[in-house]
Design a protein around this motif. Structure first.
Motif, PDB file in Angstrom:
ATOM      1  N   ALA A   5       0.842  -1.205   0.000  1.00  0.00           N
ATOM      2  CA  ALA A   5       0.000   0.000   0.000  1.00  0.00           C
ATOM      3  C   ALA A   5       0.876   1.254   0.000  1.00  0.00           C
ATOM      4  CB  ALA A   5      -0.889  -0.021   1.229  1.00  0.00           C
ATOM      5  N   ARG A   6       0.352   2.286  -0.701  1.00  0.00           N
ATOM      6  CA  ARG A   6       1.025   3.586  -0.733  1.00  0.00           C
ATOM      7  C   ARG A   6      -0.025   4.668  -0.495  1.00  0.00           C
ATOM      8  NH1 ARG A   6       4.616   0.909  -0.234  1.00  0.00           N
ATOM      9  NH2 ARG A   6       6.534   0.602  -1.422  1.00  0.00           N
ATOM     10  N   TRP A   7       0.439   5.762   0.140  1.00  0.00           N
ATOM     11  CA  TRP A   7      -0.512   6.852   0.403  1.00  0.00           C
ATOM     12  C   TRP A   7       0.052   8.161  -0.160  1.00  0.00           C
ATOM     13  CZ3 TRP A   7      -1.918   8.855   5.983  1.00  0.00           C
ATOM     14  CH2 TRP A   7      -2.906   9.840   5.881  1.00  0.00           C
ATOM     15  N   PHE A  16       1.967   4.707   8.152  1.00  0.00           N
ATOM     16  CA  PHE A  16       0.511   4.699   8.328  1.00  0.00           C
ATOM     17  C   PHE A  16      -0.079   3.325   8.652  1.00  0.00           C
ATOM     18  CE2 PHE A  16       0.852   4.161   3.686  1.00  0.00           C
ATOM     19  CZ  PHE A  16      -0.074   3.160   3.435  1.00  0.00           C
ATOM     20  N   ILE A  17       0.669   2.229   8.362  1.00  0.00           N
ATOM     21  CA  ILE A  17       0.093   0.905   8.687  1.00  0.00           C
ATOM     22  C   ILE A  17      -0.018   0.704  10.217  1.00  0.00           C
ATOM     23  CG2 ILE A  17       0.500  -1.617   8.568  1.00  0.00           C
ATOM     24  CD1 ILE A  17      -0.582  -0.599   5.939  1.00  0.00           C
ATOM     25  N   PRO A  18       1.034   1.051  11.006  1.00  0.00           N
ATOM     26  CA  PRO A  18       0.869   0.906  12.468  1.00  0.00           C
ATOM     27  C   PRO A  18      -0.273   1.776  13.005  1.00  0.00           C
ATOM     28  CG  PRO A  18       3.183   1.194  11.901  1.00  0.00           C
ATOM     29  CD  PRO A  18       2.413   1.453  10.659  1.00  0.00           C
ATOM     30  N   LEU A  70      -8.396   1.075  11.513  1.00  0.00           N
ATOM     31  CA  LEU A  70      -8.626   1.399  10.087  1.00  0.00           C
ATOM     32  C   LEU A  70      -8.019   0.341   9.165  1.00  0.00           C
ATOM     33  CD1 LEU A  70      -7.980   5.247  10.053  1.00  0.00           C
ATOM     34  CD2 LEU A  70     -10.142   4.079   9.657  1.00  0.00           C
ATOM     35  N   ILE A  71      -7.164  -0.505   9.757  1.00  0.00           N
ATOM     36  CA  ILE A  71      -6.515  -1.538   8.954  1.00  0.00           C
ATOM     37  C   ILE A  71      -7.539  -2.517   8.372  1.00  0.00           C
ATOM     38  CG2 ILE A  71      -6.113  -3.144  10.857  1.00  0.00           C
ATOM     39  CD1 ILE A  71      -3.598  -2.393   8.116  1.00  0.00           C
ATOM     40  N   VAL A  72      -8.682  -2.632   9.042  1.00  0.00           N
ATOM     41  CA  VAL A  72      -9.686  -3.595   8.554  1.00  0.00           C
ATOM     42  C   VAL A  72     -10.221  -3.172   7.185  1.00  0.00           C
ATOM     43  CG1 VAL A  72     -11.904  -4.678   9.040  1.00  0.00           C
ATOM     44  CG2 VAL A  72     -10.231  -4.406  10.876  1.00  0.00           C
ATOM     45  N   VAL A  75      -0.445 -10.709  -0.758  1.00  0.00           N
ATOM     46  CA  VAL A  75      -1.093  -9.634   0.019  1.00  0.00           C
ATOM     47  C   VAL A  75      -0.765  -9.844   1.497  1.00  0.00           C
ATOM     48  CG1 VAL A  75      -3.310  -8.614   0.687  1.00  0.00           C
ATOM     49  CG2 VAL A  75      -2.959  -9.383  -1.661  1.00  0.00           C
ATOM     50  N   ASN A  76      -0.412  -8.725   2.154  1.00  0.00           N
ATOM     51  CA  ASN A  76      -0.107  -8.795   3.596  1.00  0.00           C
ATOM     52  C   ASN A  76      -1.386  -8.815   4.435  1.00  0.00           C
ATOM     53  OD1 ASN A  76       2.943  -8.383   3.972  1.00  0.00           O
ATOM     54  ND2 ASN A  76       2.390  -6.853   2.426  1.00  0.00           N
ATOM     55  N   LEU A  77      -1.377  -9.644   5.478  1.00  0.00           N
ATOM     56  CA  LEU A  77      -2.513  -9.668   6.421  1.00  0.00           C
ATOM     57  C   LEU A  77      -2.043  -9.121   7.766  1.00  0.00           C
ATOM     58  CD1 LEU A  77      -4.277 -13.133   5.967  1.00  0.00           C
ATOM     59  CD2 LEU A  77      -5.010 -10.908   5.114  1.00  0.00           C
TER      60      LEU A  77
HETATM   61  N1  LIG Z   1      -1.143  -5.371   6.425  1.00  0.00           N
HETATM   62  C1  LIG Z   1      -0.554  -4.720   5.441  1.00  0.00           C
HETATM   63  N2  LIG Z   1       0.729  -4.344   5.567  1.00  0.00           N
HETATM   64  C2  LIG Z   1       1.303  -3.670   4.553  1.00  0.00           C
HETATM   65  C3  LIG Z   1       0.625  -3.346   3.376  1.00  0.00           C
HETATM   66  N3  LIG Z   1       1.476  -2.660   2.581  1.00  0.00           N
HETATM   67  C4  LIG Z   1       2.664  -2.582   3.231  1.00  0.00           C
HETATM   68  N4  LIG Z   1       2.537  -3.185   4.435  1.00  0.00           N
HETATM   69  C5  LIG Z   1       3.537  -3.333   5.471  1.00  0.00           C
HETATM   70  O1  LIG Z   1       4.421  -2.304   5.370  1.00  0.00           O
HETATM   71  C6  LIG Z   1       5.758  -2.856   5.288  1.00  0.00           C
HETATM   72  C7  LIG Z   1       6.636  -1.938   4.546  1.00  0.00           C
HETATM   73  O2  LIG Z   1       6.235  -1.851   3.278  1.00  0.00           O
HETATM   74  P1  LIG Z   1       7.089  -1.074   2.232  1.00  0.00           P
HETATM   75  O3  LIG Z   1       7.545   0.210   2.786  1.00  0.00           O
HETATM   76  O4  LIG Z   1       6.344  -1.075   0.985  1.00  0.00           O
HETATM   77  O5  LIG Z   1       8.320  -1.946   2.145  1.00  0.00           O
HETATM   78  C8  LIG Z   1       8.275  -3.172   1.470  1.00  0.00           C
HETATM   79  C9  LIG Z   1       9.259  -3.065   0.332  1.00  0.00           C
HETATM   80  O6  LIG Z   1       9.200  -1.828  -0.325  1.00  0.00           O
HETATM   81  C10 LIG Z   1      10.545  -3.238   1.082  1.00  0.00           C
HETATM   82  N5  LIG Z   1      11.663  -3.702   0.200  1.00  0.00           N
HETATM   83  C11 LIG Z   1      11.617  -4.615  -0.764  1.00  0.00           C
HETATM   84  N6  LIG Z   1      12.867  -4.771  -1.279  1.00  0.00           N
HETATM   85  C12 LIG Z   1      13.693  -3.922  -0.618  1.00  0.00           C
HETATM   86  C13 LIG Z   1      15.058  -3.650  -0.702  1.00  0.00           C
HETATM   87  O7  LIG Z   1      15.826  -4.202  -1.521  1.00  0.00           O
HETATM   88  N7  LIG Z   1      15.564  -2.744   0.146  1.00  0.00           N
HETATM   89  C14 LIG Z   1      14.732  -2.109   1.041  1.00  0.00           C
HETATM   90  N8  LIG Z   1      15.293  -1.215   1.853  1.00  0.00           N
HETATM   91  N9  LIG Z   1      13.450  -2.351   1.163  1.00  0.00           N
HETATM   92  C15 LIG Z   1      12.930  -3.277   0.314  1.00  0.00           C
HETATM   93  O8  LIG Z   1      10.254  -4.262   2.017  1.00  0.00           O
HETATM   94  C16 LIG Z   1       8.889  -4.252   2.350  1.00  0.00           C
HETATM   95  C17 LIG Z   1       8.316  -5.587   2.112  1.00  0.00           C
HETATM   96  O9  LIG Z   1       7.105  -5.686   2.622  1.00  0.00           O
HETATM   97  P2  LIG Z   1       6.814  -6.323   3.994  1.00  0.00           P
HETATM   98  O10 LIG Z   1       7.961  -7.050   4.552  1.00  0.00           O
HETATM   99  O11 LIG Z   1       5.565  -7.101   3.872  1.00  0.00           O
HETATM  100  O12 LIG Z   1       6.560  -5.033   4.891  1.00  0.00           O
HETATM  101  C18 LIG Z   1       5.524  -4.184   4.618  1.00  0.00           C
HETATM  102  C19 LIG Z   1       4.255  -4.618   5.265  1.00  0.00           C
HETATM  103  O13 LIG Z   1       4.505  -5.236   6.504  1.00  0.00           O
HETATM  104  C20 LIG Z   1      -0.760  -3.764   3.266  1.00  0.00           C
HETATM  105  O14 LIG Z   1      -1.431  -3.550   2.271  1.00  0.00           O
HETATM  106  N10 LIG Z   1      -1.290  -4.432   4.331  1.00  0.00           N
END
Ligand SMILES: Nc1nc2c(ncn2[C@@H]2O[C@@H]3COP(=O)(O)O[C@H]4[C@@H](O)[C@H](n5cnc6c(=O)[nH]c(N)nc65)O[C@@H]4COP(=O)(O)O[C@H]3[C@H]2O)c(=O)[nH]1
Length: 795
Positions: free
Chosen positions: A577-579, A592-594, A601-603, A628-630
């Motif tokens: 997700a992005r905002w 914003f997820i925490p 609001l996460i629901v 998809v993350n839960l």
């Molecule tokens: N419940 C829920 N949680 C959400 C959602 N969208 C994001 N999140 C939560 O936000 C975390 C960070 O997401 P991100 O900044 O996109 O960050 C992503 C991604 O951008 C980042 N990433 C991927 N590759 C790299 C990399 O090579 N280097 C770095 N620094 N970060 C990376 O790692 C993160 C991977 O995602 P996660 O481990 O799952 O970790 C995610 C996930 O736990 C959603 O729709 N629902």
């Protein structure tokens, strides 16, 4: 009798009657006035009364005598006049003594009246006898007796009226009656003898002492007195019986009431009903000896209240304390009233035991000030105590500390194990907190999982910080709830007063702000309030409002990050997700997820991501998967299996293409429920991956027990594998072990070629990272799929 009427009606001039009546009234009024002067001593009142009566008697006698026989050359017989005057005085003293000192009754009144009238009649006869001596006085005995009886009756009524508490004008009536007696007795006595000129002719021989007029007078007067006293005794007995009956009737009535009833006169208890005897534990005879104030405790500022009780002038009930058996203090409500009772006015005191009502009131007050769950004071209780603490600190220049506490992870327990478990947890937390406090410290629960602790006096901030650390540590041990080991933490904010506020609202608000800061900065911490902190908290609050609005306006976006296998083929995308905030720019999910999780609001957010990502993936001309993350909150609050099933139906995405990423936190909260969820999701055909492995407890038992499809090794390990041998050892072990458990392994966060090569070499199944592809918008993800498809078809 005839002689008496002749004397009074035809031998006396009107002027003489008027003079006599005027004299009688004057003396009677004065005598009654002196007798009834309560402020004077009794002997003085008796002497003055007797003096006035005897002077009046002699004055009226001689005045009448001279006006009846003006031509008679006659001197006072001496010393008879002085002696009879003295006798009259003595009789009057006796009469007044009886009236003042003997208990009021008809008999006493008649005794007093008879003594007074006999004394006055005797003096008249004695002087006349002395005057005619040695001849005998000729008189009409019936007239003498009538004069005596009427005189005694008038005097008796005068005394009776004067002593009556119920009479309207006792002095006036008594004066009139005595005046009539004063006029009648000398006049009547004189009228009862034969005309003076007949005296010497009628009986020439002197009497024997036995039959002299004085002996006859004394005897007949005595007999008349005895007769009157007998009648009086009978009347007294009747009156006493009727008073007794009235008293009994009143007591029966009083016994029928639940209230205690006392009847008192001059503060002394005259009667009491059964209820008051039960309340005081006294016998009727014992209580009758007591004064009303002796029955009450001296507390409650009772002096003033008691005074109004005793005067019988109470507008509203007084709150007093009755002394019960063994000195027990019984809260009572007291009302009193003046009533006519038996033979005068009395005060009826009604006493109502309000113990139960007071207990109920106390309980209501307690409820208003306390939290029923933990029995700790609530916000109202806190505010009243904190107000006093601040006032004391301001007055004495001391410092107090306020700790705002909010539990971390309480919502999770409440949602997963139910409210019952949540309540039990709060109670146990309250007990643990209390165990850390000193007697002077004060703890309150404001509702939910919020507590406040007030330290009445601290030397500096460190005192509060030390306690806060102990409070954080006391929650480290798990709570056993319904067969589960439950962990919660606490975030604490500290504000000092008066430094951080000189009123309750401000100090509480600042402790709250510091507590929020502790929450934002990672929970389980203590923060001291500092100026400017409120801005951060305000910002967070604003962010929450914005997020809510953004969700409503569908402003959020999803970016897709590709995942590749070792041969470089794209296997799927992770939906992230992005905002894009209109003023703050792109806000990352870490911010914003925490917040969304805390606010619930996460629901809706999670459902929206799931639905949108599945819809997008279904539109791709490829069978790549979508991850998809839960969130744990979704797991607790939503029927996830149903939601996923419906989403798949609505979007038409094949279940095998959906991969759901769960974290260890989700599993830990309720293992059986999590296990059932993972199984049910897999039964739908959906794949489940364990995300962020290596960060939390990294329990290998989860890998073994849960039917996962894949493990995602956290990027915090991956980015160290090339320069930290320990990190690589761990990652290598995870890969080996996962393969043994038939689980695929994805490495996330690959940023360098070295990392990629090392992982590929050691059999890592899937790669994700900026090196291979950053999260991208949907359009770019679609183009990437197309271009890679073309590339592969060409090669
Ligand atoms: N419940 C829920 N949680 C959400 C959602 N969208 C994001 N999140 C939560 O936000 C975390 C960070 O997401 P991100 O900044 O996109 O960050 C992503 C991604 O951008 C980042 N990433 C991927 N590759 C790299 C990399 O090579 N280097 C770095 N620094 N970060 C990376 O790692 C993160 C991977 O995602 P996660 O481990 O799952 O970790 C995610 C996930 O736990 C959603 O729709 N629902």
């Amino acid at each position: 009798m005839e002689r008496l009427f002749t004397f009074l009606l035809s031998e006396q001039h009107l002027r003489s009657h008027v003079t006599v009546v005027l004299q009688a009234f004057l003396f009677a009024a004065l005598a009654i006035f002196f007798l009834s002067r309560n402020k004077w001593s009794i002997p003085l009142r008796i002497v003055l009364f007797a003096l006035l009566v005897s002077i009046a008697d002699l004055t009226i006698f001689f005045d009448t005598f001279w006006s009846t026989y003006p031509n008679l050359l006659w001197n006072f017989p001496q010393p008879t006049t002085e002696i009879t005057g003295l006798l009259t005085f003595c009789f009057a003293v006796g009469a007044a003594y009886f009236y003042l000192n003997v208990r009021r009754s008809i008999k006493t009144a008649i005794m007093s009246g008879a003594l007074l009238s006999f004394g006055m009649a005797f003096s008249a006869f004695d002087i006349l006898v002395a005057t005619v001596s040695p001849a005998t006085l000729a008189y009409d005995l019936s007239a003498v007796l009538i004069v005596l009886v009427i005189g005694a009756t008038l005097c008796a009524f005068a005394f009776w009226e004067l002593g009556s508490a119920l009479a309207a004008r006792p002095r006036l009536v008594a004066s009139i009656l005595l005046a009539f007696a004063l006029a009648l007795l000398p006049l009547g006595s004189m009228g009862s003898i034969l005309p003076f000129d007949q005296w010497l002719t009628v009986i020439q021989t002197p009497d024997s002492a036995l039959f002299s007029p004085l002996s006859v007078l004394c005897l007949s007067g005595g007999l008349a007195m005895v007769f009157l006293l007998c009648v009086a005794s009978l009347l007294d007995i009747r009156v006493a019986t009727s008073q007794q009956r009235e008293g009994d009737r009143m007591r029966h009535l009083a016994d029928g009431t639940f209230e205690g009833i006392l009847i008192s006169r001059d503060d002394v208890v005259m009667d009491a009903n059964l209820s008051i005897l039960e309340m005081t534990g006294l016998e009727l005879n014992d209580i009758k000896l007591l004064r009303v104030p002796d029955l009450f405790s001296g507390g409650f500022g009772a002096q003033k209240d008691m005074a109004s009780v005793l005067t019988g002038r109470i507008g509203a009930p007084e709150q007093l304390e009755l002394l019960g058996p063994g000195g027990r203090r019984i809260p009572v409500e007291v009302l009193s009233r003046e009533v006519p009772y038996v033979d005068g006015q009395a005060t009826v005191v009604a006493i109502r035991d309000v113990t139960e009502r007071k207990a109920a009131e106390d309980y209501i007050r307690y409820l208003a000030m306390h939290d029923t769950l933990t029995a700790l004071p609530n916000r109202r209780g806190l505010e009243s105590v904190l107000g006093q603490v601040i006032e004391h600190a301001l007055q004495h220049g001391t410092m107090a500390a306020v700790l705002g506490l909010d539990l971390d992870g309480f919502k999770a327990v409440n949602d997963s194990l139910g409210h019952h478990a949540g309540d039990k947890l709060l109670k146990e937390v309250a007990v643990r907190f209390q165990a850390q406090l000193r007697d002077t410290d004060y703890i309150a629960r404001l509702g939910g999982d919020e507590f406040v602790i007030v330290l009445r006096s601290v030397a500096d901030i460190d005192d509060a910080i030390h306690l806060a650390k102990r409070l954080i540590a006391c929650l480290w041990q798990p709570f056993a709830l319904g067969g589960h080991d439950v962990y919660v933490g606490v975030s604490i904010g500290v504000a000092l007063c008066p430094r951080d506020g000189d009123n309750t609202q401000m100090v509480l608000k600042n402790a709250d702000i510091a507590m929020y800061q502790a929450k934002i900065k990672g929970k389980g911490q203590v923060y001291e309030f500092q100026a400017g902190m409120e801005t951060a908290v305000q910002e967070r609050h604003d962010l929450e409002l914005d997020l809510r609005a953004a969700l409503g306006r569908s402003e959020l976006r999803i970016y897709y990050q590709p995942l590749f296998d070792v041969s470089g083929v794209i296997t799927g995308f992770e939906a992230l997700a992005r905002w894009p905030h209109p003023t703050r720019g792109m806000i990352p999910p870490d911010r914003f997820i925490p917040l969304a999780e805390e606010t619930g609001l996460i629901v809706p957010l999670g459902e929206w991501v799931l639905k949108t990502a599945c819809g997008v993936a279904a539109g791709w001309q490829s069978d790549v998967s979508i991850a998809v993350n839960l969130s744990p909150t979704q797991f607790r609050r939503v029927d996830l299996v149903n939601t996923v099933m419906k989403t798949l139906e609505e979007t038409g995405l094949q279940p095998s293409r959906l991969e759901l990423e769960v974290t260890e936190t989700l599993l830990m909260e309720d293992v059986p429920k999590a296990l059932a969820l993972v199984r049910d999701l897999r039964a739908l055909g959906v794949r489940v991956a364990l995300d962020d492995f290596g960060t939390g407890y990294s329990s290998l038992a989860y890998l073994h027990n849960f039917p996962f499809d894949k493990v995602k090794v956290d990027r915090s390990f991956i980015n160290k594998i090339t320069n930290d041998p320990n990190a690589w050892t761990i990652v290598e072990s995870i890969i080996v072990m996962s393969h043994k458990l038939k689980l695929r392994v994805t490495a996330e966060g690959i940023e360098t070629g070295a990392q990629l090569s090392l992982l590929a070499e050691h059999g890592c199944d899937e790669m994700q990272g900026f090196l291979l592809g950053r999260p991208m918008p949907e359009s770019q993800a679609s183009s990437l799929i197309e271009s890679l498809k073309n590339l592969h078809s060409v090669s």
